[in-house]
Write a protein that holds these residues in place. Sequence first.
Motif, mmCIF file in Angstrom:
data_model
loop_
_atom_site.group_PDB
_atom_site.id
_atom_site.type_symbol
_atom_site.label_atom_id
_atom_site.label_comp_id
_atom_site.label_asym_id
_atom_site.label_seq_id
_atom_site.Cartn_x
_atom_site.Cartn_y
_atom_site.Cartn_z
ATOM 1 N N TYR A 162 0.817 -1.211 0.000
ATOM 2 C CA TYR A 162 0.000 0.000 0.000
ATOM 3 C C TYR A 162 0.852 1.263 0.000
ATOM 4 N N THR A 163 1.997 1.223 0.672
ATOM 5 C CA THR A 163 2.889 2.390 0.657
ATOM 6 C C THR A 163 3.437 2.623 -0.745
ATOM 7 N N ALA A 164 3.947 1.567 -1.377
ATOM 8 C CA ALA A 164 4.483 1.700 -2.732
ATOM 9 C C ALA A 164 3.401 2.128 -3.714
ATOM 10 N N LEU A 165 2.199 1.606 -3.553
ATOM 11 C CA LEU A 165 1.097 1.967 -4.443
ATOM 12 C C LEU A 165 0.754 3.450 -4.327
ATOM 13 N N ARG A 166 0.730 3.955 -3.105
ATOM 14 C CA ARG A 166 0.405 5.373 -2.925
ATOM 15 C C ARG A 166 1.560 6.263 -3.390
ATOM 16 N N LEU A 167 2.784 5.797 -3.188
ATOM 17 C CA LEU A 167 3.933 6.573 -3.648
ATOM 18 C C LEU A 167 3.927 6.725 -5.167
ATOM 19 N N ALA B 108 11.337 10.598 -7.920
ATOM 20 C CA ALA B 108 11.954 9.521 -7.135
ATOM 21 C C ALA B 108 11.732 8.209 -7.846
ATOM 22 N N GLU B 109 12.476 7.212 -7.440
ATOM 23 C CA GLU B 109 12.273 5.850 -7.929
ATOM 24 C C GLU B 109 12.068 4.950 -6.730
ATOM 25 N N VAL B 110 11.167 4.004 -6.870
ATOM 26 C CA VAL B 110 10.786 3.135 -5.760
ATOM 27 C C VAL B 110 11.154 1.694 -6.094
ATOM 28 N N THR B 111 11.900 1.078 -5.200
ATOM 29 C CA THR B 111 12.246 -0.338 -5.313
ATOM 30 C C THR B 111 11.577 -1.096 -4.167
ATOM 31 N N VAL B 112 10.872 -2.163 -4.501
ATOM 32 C CA VAL B 112 10.183 -2.981 -3.499
ATOM 33 C C VAL B 112 10.855 -4.345 -3.436
ATOM 34 N N VAL B 113 11.326 -4.714 -2.248
ATOM 35 C CA VAL B 113 11.929 -6.025 -2.033
ATOM 36 C C VAL B 113 10.930 -6.887 -1.269
ATOM 37 N N SER B 114 10.554 -8.006 -1.863
ATOM 38 C CA SER B 114 9.563 -8.887 -1.246
ATOM 39 C C SER B 114 9.972 -10.331 -1.443
ATOM 40 N N ALA B 115 9.757 -11.143 -0.426
ATOM 41 C CA ALA B 115 10.102 -12.565 -0.521
ATOM 42 C C ALA B 115 9.186 -13.296 -1.488
ATOM 43 N N GLU B 116 7.984 -12.790 -1.690
ATOM 44 C CA GLU B 116 7.024 -13.404 -2.606
ATOM 45 C C GLU B 116 6.594 -12.379 -3.644
ATOM 46 N N LEU C 79 1.987 -2.703 -8.928
ATOM 47 C CA LEU C 79 3.066 -1.729 -8.742
ATOM 48 C C LEU C 79 3.840 -1.591 -10.054
ATOM 49 N N ASP C 80 3.125 -1.210 -11.108
ATOM 50 C CA ASP C 80 3.726 -1.193 -12.435
ATOM 51 C C ASP C 80 4.727 -0.067 -12.642
ATOM 52 N N LYS C 81 4.760 0.922 -11.738
ATOM 53 C CA LYS C 81 5.726 2.017 -11.854
ATOM 54 C C LYS C 81 6.877 1.865 -10.861
ATOM 55 N N CYS C 82 6.868 0.764 -10.144
ATOM 56 C CA CYS C 82 7.946 0.479 -9.198
ATOM 57 C C CYS C 82 8.806 -0.661 -9.726
ATOM 58 N N ARG C 83 9.985 -0.772 -9.166
ATOM 59 C CA ARG C 83 10.864 -1.885 -9.487
ATOM 60 C C ARG C 83 10.721 -2.931 -8.395
ATOM 61 N N VAL C 84 10.299 -4.130 -8.759
ATOM 62 C CA VAL C 84 10.036 -5.183 -7.787
ATOM 63 C C VAL C 84 11.172 -6.200 -7.838
#
Length: 483
Positions: A42-47, A56-64, A94-99
Amino acid sequence: MDKLPATLRHGVVKAANSRGTAPGTPPRTRILVVGGGYVGMYTALRLQRKLRAGEAEVTVVSAEPYMTYQPFLPEAAAGSISPRHVVVPLRRILDKCRVVIGEAQRIDHAKRTATVATLATEDEGTGALEIEYDELVLAPGSVSRTLPIPGLADYAIGFKTVEEAIGLRNHVIEQMDIASSTRDPALRDSALTFLFVGGGYAGVEALGELEDMARYAARYYHNIKPEDMKWVLVEASDHILPEVGPELGVYTVRELRRRGIDVRLETRLDSCENRVAVLSDGARFPTRTVVWTAGVKPHPILAASDLPRTERGRLTCTAFLTVDGVEHAWAAGDAAAVPDITAEEAGRECAPNAQHAVRQAKVLADNLVASLRGELLTEYAHKYAGSVASLGLHKGVAHIYGRKLKAYPAWLMHRTYHLSRIPTFNRKMRVLAEWTLSGLFKREIVSLGSLEHPRAEFELAAGHGHRFPPPPPAPNPPKDSQG
């Protein structure tokens, strides 16, 4: 906000052009979000919705590669919802973030780096990646809290992930198949005994939904009746479901016992070695099913960071959702000890639940954007709205804004509330469609336990295994004394 490719140089992941290498281009702020659960997603989505292009650029690190909507896990286990519909794919939303799919192993905030082991780390043989950042959002959630109980690690299963929920469903139906086909009364008894430890949401809802499903499935077994099964709920305190209040907690105990479920309060699990559950009150239950839902603890990555923590291991945070005394670090959800400024007593913290996590994510993202733009931050303040819990099909309890509901109205409120909260219109419609169809047709009682061993059929064809254990050799016939 642009989605940027990444390059790997000397073990460090850096986003291309991330620091304004083009002449006259201001440096982009690198935001790292650790965790893809409620807060992380939800944080990455709102960002990505609020940040300007190139800001800015957003990178999301997730185990799944997905976010699990945990309130629907009991219904997924009962077969009311398809398991793929209780998860939300991160790359799509999160199509505008790097996952980055991987596990954060260490965070050195002083150096603004996070060490991440990805799916390719072992095969590459070059070591884990180091991701550099300017702003850190730490939201890894929590993990199951276990105790050093003999046999627990060998025989128990949790109920926190979609894999565990579906695995437990398959396991319960498999035990009914074993009980139906065995000629050993002791094996039949242990197969039909299901013990759940923990009287919170996860334990009570999982038990209620699975017992309801198994009761329905029993009609299709010629030699199993609902009363043949033993369902046991073990809780160390003197009440269950504290979130819905004492009155509804007592009602829930009464309702479960009316259904033949053995609810044991002020009781602990002492051992489950050799498939025998031994309780603190002296009771012994031979069982092949022990479900552990007795609480959670902070994610281990918190201890592998240089950020301040409380005595319970959660990050020390302010009401602005910043890590206390640390610049450029943010946290919320299960990992964060956020002061509850709406509480009457001082020093109280927000409960680590989904209701707070989703709302905290919104404030956190807004505050992070405000800090980048030099604007004022907002304190997180949310008064707890209430709780809902399902106890099976058409059964439930709810305490919403002071109103107490039971049975069918509470169950309907449970479904309505969570349908409104699950992310994306796509998932809402799919879940609603499944509920509609399940009301028109019979419940699914099939077990797909073979999914847990997808190579079993191929190994059988290759001559390396057996679908079922081979029968023991026949004993030698007695010899004729005159032969």
